[in-house]
Design a protein around this motif. Sequence first.
Motif, PDB file in Angstrom:
ATOM      1  N   LEU A  35      52.973  34.466  48.806  1.00 16.31           N
ATOM      2  CA  LEU A  35      52.627  33.506  47.757  1.00 16.31           C
ATOM      3  C   LEU A  35      52.442  32.087  48.293  1.00 16.31           C
ATOM      4  O   LEU A  35      52.325  31.148  47.508  1.00 16.31           O
ATOM      5  N   ARG A  36      52.405  31.933  49.615  1.00 16.19           N
ATOM      6  CA  ARG A  36      52.281  30.587  50.197  1.00 16.19           C
ATOM      7  C   ARG A  36      50.971  29.904  49.812  1.00 16.19           C
ATOM      8  O   ARG A  36      50.970  28.724  49.465  1.00 16.19           O
ATOM      9  N   ILE A  37      49.864  30.632  49.878  1.00 14.30           N
ATOM     10  CA  ILE A  37      48.567  30.021  49.563  1.00 14.30           C
ATOM     11  C   ILE A  37      48.492  29.620  48.088  1.00 14.30           C
ATOM     12  O   ILE A  37      48.130  28.480  47.782  1.00 14.30           O
ATOM     13  N   PRO A  38      48.836  30.501  47.138  1.00 16.65           N
ATOM     14  CA  PRO A  38      48.814  30.055  45.736  1.00 16.65           C
ATOM     15  C   PRO A  38      49.769  28.890  45.461  1.00 16.65           C
ATOM     16  O   PRO A  38      49.463  28.019  44.648  1.00 16.65           O
ATOM     17  N   ALA A  39      50.896  28.857  46.149  1.00 13.68           N
ATOM     18  CA  ALA A  39      51.835  27.746  45.953  1.00 13.68           C
ATOM     19  C   ALA A  39      51.242  26.436  46.452  1.00 13.68           C
ATOM     20  O   ALA A  39      51.385  25.391  45.807  1.00 13.68           O
ATOM     21  N   ALA A  40      50.563  26.473  47.602  1.00 16.82           N
ATOM     22  CA  ALA A  40      49.920  25.266  48.124  1.00 16.82           C
ATOM     23  C   ALA A  40      48.819  24.790  47.183  1.00 16.82           C
ATOM     24  O   ALA A  40      48.692  23.588  46.919  1.00 16.82           O
ATOM     25  N   ALA A  99      51.695  20.096  47.765  1.00 13.41           N
ATOM     26  CA  ALA A  99      51.065  21.275  48.369  1.00 13.41           C
ATOM     27  C   ALA A  99      51.860  21.763  49.564  1.00 13.41           C
ATOM     28  O   ALA A  99      52.204  22.942  49.673  1.00 13.41           O
ATOM     29  N   VAL A 100      52.177  20.842  50.470  1.00 15.42           N
ATOM     30  CA  VAL A 100      52.937  21.213  51.664  1.00 15.42           C
ATOM     31  C   VAL A 100      54.358  21.620  51.283  1.00 15.42           C
ATOM     32  O   VAL A 100      54.905  22.595  51.815  1.00 15.42           O
ATOM     33  N   GLY A 101      54.956  20.895  50.350  1.00 11.81           N
ATOM     34  CA  GLY A 101      56.323  21.214  49.927  1.00 11.81           C
ATOM     35  C   GLY A 101      56.446  22.583  49.289  1.00 11.81           C
ATOM     36  O   GLY A 101      57.322  23.368  49.648  1.00 11.81           O
ATOM     37  N   LEU A 102      55.551  22.880  48.338  1.00 10.12           N
ATOM     38  CA  LEU A 102      55.605  24.193  47.687  1.00 10.12           C
ATOM     39  C   LEU A 102      55.273  25.312  48.670  1.00 10.12           C
ATOM     40  O   LEU A 102      55.868  26.377  48.629  1.00 10.12           O
ATOM     41  N   HIS A 103      54.325  25.054  49.554  1.00  9.61           N
ATOM     42  CA  HIS A 103      53.971  26.052  50.572  1.00  9.61           C
ATOM     43  C   HIS A 103      55.188  26.395  51.417  1.00  9.61           C
ATOM     44  O   HIS A 103      55.495  27.561  51.667  1.00  9.61           O
ATOM     45  N   ASN A 104      55.914  25.371  51.840  1.00 10.84           N
ATOM     46  CA  ASN A 104      57.082  25.577  52.688  1.00 10.84           C
ATOM     47  C   ASN A 104      58.241  26.208  51.908  1.00 10.84           C
ATOM     48  O   ASN A 104      58.940  27.068  52.426  1.00 10.84           O
ATOM     49  N   TYR A 140      43.366  24.879  53.641  1.00  7.02           N
ATOM     50  CA  TYR A 140      42.920  24.684  55.024  1.00  7.02           C
ATOM     51  C   TYR A 140      44.006  24.029  55.889  1.00  7.02           C
ATOM     52  O   TYR A 140      44.290  24.478  56.990  1.00  7.02           O
ATOM     53  N   PHE A 141      44.623  22.968  55.390  1.00 14.55           N
ATOM     54  CA  PHE A 141      45.554  22.210  56.220  1.00 14.55           C
ATOM     55  C   PHE A 141      46.944  22.838  56.305  1.00 14.55           C
ATOM     56  O   PHE A 141      47.743  22.439  57.145  1.00 14.55           O
ATOM     57  N   THR A 142      47.255  23.798  55.449  1.00 15.88           N
ATOM     58  CA  THR A 142      48.533  24.504  55.599  1.00 15.88           C
ATOM     59  C   THR A 142      48.376  25.774  56.436  1.00 15.88           C
ATOM     60  O   THR A 142      49.356  26.456  56.706  1.00 15.88           O
ATOM     61  N   ARG A 143      47.176  26.054  56.859  1.00 12.81           N
ATOM     62  CA  ARG A 143      46.943  27.248  57.689  1.00 12.81           C
ATOM     63  C   ARG A 143      47.773  27.251  58.965  1.00 12.81           C
ATOM     64  O   ARG A 143      48.351  28.281  59.320  1.00 12.81           O
ATOM     65  N   PRO A 144      47.901  26.124  59.697  1.00 14.40           N
ATOM     66  CA  PRO A 144      48.772  26.150  60.882  1.00 14.40           C
ATOM     67  C   PRO A 144      50.231  26.480  60.558  1.00 14.40           C
ATOM     68  O   PRO A 144      50.913  27.109  61.360  1.00 14.40           O
ATOM     69  N   LEU A 145      50.689  26.101  59.377  1.00 12.22           N
ATOM     70  CA  LEU A 145      52.061  26.435  58.981  1.00 12.22           C
ATOM     71  C   LEU A 145      52.209  27.945  58.791  1.00 12.22           C
ATOM     72  O   LEU A 145      53.235  28.516  59.144  1.00 12.22           O
ATOM     73  N   ARG A 146      51.198  28.581  58.252  1.00 10.96           N
ATOM     74  CA  ARG A 146      51.258  30.033  58.076  1.00 10.96           C
ATOM     75  C   ARG A 146      51.234  30.745  59.416  1.00 10.96           C
ATOM     76  O   ARG A 146      51.907  31.750  59.603  1.00 10.96           O
ATOM     77  N   LYS A 147      50.469  30.233  60.365  1.00 11.96           N
ATOM     78  CA  LYS A 147      50.418  30.854  61.690  1.00 11.96           C
ATOM     79  C   LYS A 147      51.754  30.745  62.405  1.00 11.96           C
ATOM     80  O   LYS A 147      52.185  31.677  63.066  1.00 11.96           O
ATOM     81  N   ILE A 148      52.416  29.610  62.258  1.00 14.04           N
ATOM     82  CA  ILE A 148      53.725  29.419  62.899  1.00 14.04           C
ATOM     83  C   ILE A 148      54.747  30.364  62.288  1.00 14.04           C
ATOM     84  O   ILE A 148      55.505  31.014  62.987  1.00 14.04           O
ATOM     85  N   LYS A 149      54.762  30.472  60.970  1.00 14.70           N
ATOM     86  CA  LYS A 149      55.716  31.353  60.296  1.00 14.70           C
ATOM     87  C   LYS A 149      55.460  32.815  60.661  1.00 14.70           C
ATOM     88  O   LYS A 149      56.365  33.574  60.864  1.00 14.70           O
ATOM     89  N   THR A 150      54.179  33.185  60.750  1.00 15.82           N
ATOM     90  CA  THR A 150      53.833  34.569  61.067  1.00 15.82           C
ATOM     91  C   THR A 150      54.228  34.918  62.496  1.00 15.82           C
ATOM     92  O   THR A 150      54.806  35.959  62.755  1.00 15.82           O
TER      93      THR A 150
END
Length: 146
Positions: A82-87, A68-73, A130-140
Amino acid sequence: MGDRSTPLANAFFRMVIFGGMVGAATSLVLHITGSFTSAFPHILTVITHAGIAFAVGIPVTAAAAAPAVGLHNLVSVKASRLRIPAAVLGAVLGPVVAVGLLVGSSPFDAPIPEVAWVLFLPAAALAAVYFTRPLRKIKTSSSSDR
């Protein structure tokens, strides 16, 4: 994990610990509901089973968290929307592939009840979002600073 941890490692760590806590909570709930039909087991038995369920929940969740984290990243570099569907895809496919490799056949032929798949896979998908949400905030925030 402290201040030296990366956001990626932090997301993975939180997902894995969450899975262990869900495993322990599930064990406790099963003991409590089972006490309605039979005698409540000794408290040490309950604590031992909760500890074992916590220890089992950790690698099970790691099978969902890592992809999940790998595909999201990975997807965030090329197509950020597409980050959320990938996760979600990683969280669902990770345990399915892990169980398939573990039993050496189709994961749905494994001695795992269908209700476990029905409960675990959506829970893994929601936890990944839920747990990849902080990664999206950092990227944004880093892309808006440019």
